[in-house]
Write an enzyme that holds these catalytic residues in place. Structure first.
Site, short mmCIF file in Angstrom:
data_model
loop_
_atom_site.label_atom_id
_atom_site.label_comp_id
_atom_site.label_asym_id
_atom_site.label_seq_id
_atom_site.Cartn_x
_atom_site.Cartn_y
_atom_site.Cartn_z
N SER A 44 0.80 -1.22 0.00
CA SER A 44 0.00 0.00 0.00
C SER A 44 0.83 1.28 0.00
CB SER A 44 -0.95 0.02 1.21
OG SER A 44 -0.22 -0.09 2.42
N ASP A 342 -2.64 8.86 7.53
CA ASP A 342 -3.79 8.20 8.16
C ASP A 342 -3.40 7.32 9.34
OD1 ASP A 342 -2.51 6.17 6.86
OD2 ASP A 342 -4.16 5.66 5.49
N HIS A 345 -0.01 5.21 6.71
CA HIS A 345 0.73 5.62 5.51
C HIS A 345 1.18 7.08 5.65
CE1 HIS A 345 -2.35 2.56 4.41
NE2 HIS A 345 -1.29 1.98 3.84
#
Length: 372
Positions: A44, A342, A345
């Site tokens: 991610s 967040d 990340h």
């Protein structure tokens, strides 16, 4: 200081600024055209939309605003407010942003992004059952090869002018035992296999023709709000200046040390291949200890986008029941003042600093762009 001395000081400052500007222009010019293509593999931290190519699950918060708000003005499947490291690298090289490898009707003339959220280094039945990708992404890579080249010689020439970004990998492998409550001791048991999985992926890409690769390490796990919110450490378990959990950062440091040792072995085995270690760990530590240098606010590790949980942990702005993009969560007014987007990340601003550090130093064991 007399008038003449003051004037000389001003002239010196102007000349220094001009020299710095010229040096910056020179190095940026060196980056343009250095590579004709980029190939990106990872999780991610680098996913540019592969997870949502076959439809967007309603529960997937990262596929809606405020994700993507800073640069794209919409969610793109990137787990950030804007561009990722790979996006900054592409633009620095004068290339278009890489399309997700699963995108339909996309142009792969300048490479592709094979990263997908949830990817792991270990290709075991456990991770396959969870829907995770393998470390190298080579099956997808081989499927797309006809888009890049059509013969062994043509492929060799094409890949010789490409940069392969292999990772970061490992974070999701270690999350499996950590989020299951099995503890960091269990996570350490995964480490040899994780490093071997990354090594196997690199070897597979070299066999395909890769000659320039950058392999990133993991970030300091103990600095991220997602972990800080769930851990209950004794007072001396936190860094005095950073507020990070020491034993989790030590774990990340050990992984990176093993990764670098493995890369040294691969360099000896493949002397005609350039393999660079990309540092995620040091910049995040610097974001914490010297935030003003990067334009970040001085604060405990705090998510820009999220919601407070318990009163004693409200400073982290991370709540597992109200994560970024979910009801109850909000984004900070200016993401450029935060390094954590967040709680899991990074922000576009943080990724930009890391990309510059990989390109020109100091966040790589050798800069991608070598000074003449």
């Amino acid at each position: 200081m007399g008038r003449r001395g003051a004037m000389l000081a001003v002239v010196a400052a102007v000349l220094a600024a001009a020299a710095a500007g010229a040096a910056a222009e020179s190095r940026e010019a060196a980056a343009k055209g250095m590579y004709h293509a980029l190939f990106n593999f990872g999780d991610s931290l680098a996913d540019a939309g592969n997870l949502i190519q076959n439809g967007t699950p309603e529960f997937l918060a990262t596929a809606r605003l405020p994700y993507g708000q800073t640069y794209f003005g919409k969610a793109t499947g990137r787990c950030s407010d804007g561009r990722l490291v790979i996006d900054h690298l592409a633009q620095e090289f004068g290339l278009p942003l890489l399309p997700p490898s699963k995108a339909k009707n996309a142009s792969f003339a300048h490479g592709a992004n094979f990263a997908i959220t949830g990817a792991t280094a270990l290709d075991t039945p456990y991770f396959v059952a969870k829907g995770s990708a393998t470390s190298s992404g080579t099956p997808w890579f081989r499927e797309l090869k006809p888009f890049f080249c059509n013969s062994t010689q043509e492929c060799k020439k094409f890949f010789a002018k490409a940069l392969f970004v292999v990772g970061e990998f490992g974070g999701n492998d270690y999350n499996a035992p950590l989020f299951a409550g099995k503890g960091i001791t269990e996570a350490y048991k995964f480490m040899p296999d994780v490093i071997q999985g990354i090594s196997d992926g690199i070897e597979a890409l070299i066999a395909e023709g890769a000659v320039d690769l950058i392999v990133p390490g993991v970030m300091p796990t103990g600095c991220f709000p997602v972990y800080l919110n769930m851990l209950d450490e004794p007072k001396d378990g936190y860094g005095e200046r950073s507020g990070c959990v020491r034993r989790f950062n030590t774990f990340s440091w050990v992984h990176n040390a093993h990764l670098k040792a493995m890369l040294e072995k691969l360099r000896a085995k493949h002397p005609n291949v350039r393999i660079i270690y990309g540092d995620y760990y040091t910049p995040v530590i610097q974001f914490m200890l010297r935030p003003e240098k990067f334009g970040f606010a001085k604060q405990l590790p705090r998510a820009c986008c999220g919601a407070p949980s318990t009163p004693e942990r409200a400073a982290y702005n991370f709540n597992v029941t109200a994560k970024c993009g979910e009801p109850g969560a909000t984004a900070c007014a200016d993401p450029t003042t935060h390094w954590s987007w967040d709680g899991i990340h990074l922000t576009e601003a943080a990724y930009r600093h890391i990309a510059k550090g990989w390109l020109y130093g100091p966040f790589a064991d050798q800069p991608i762009i070598q000074s003449s």
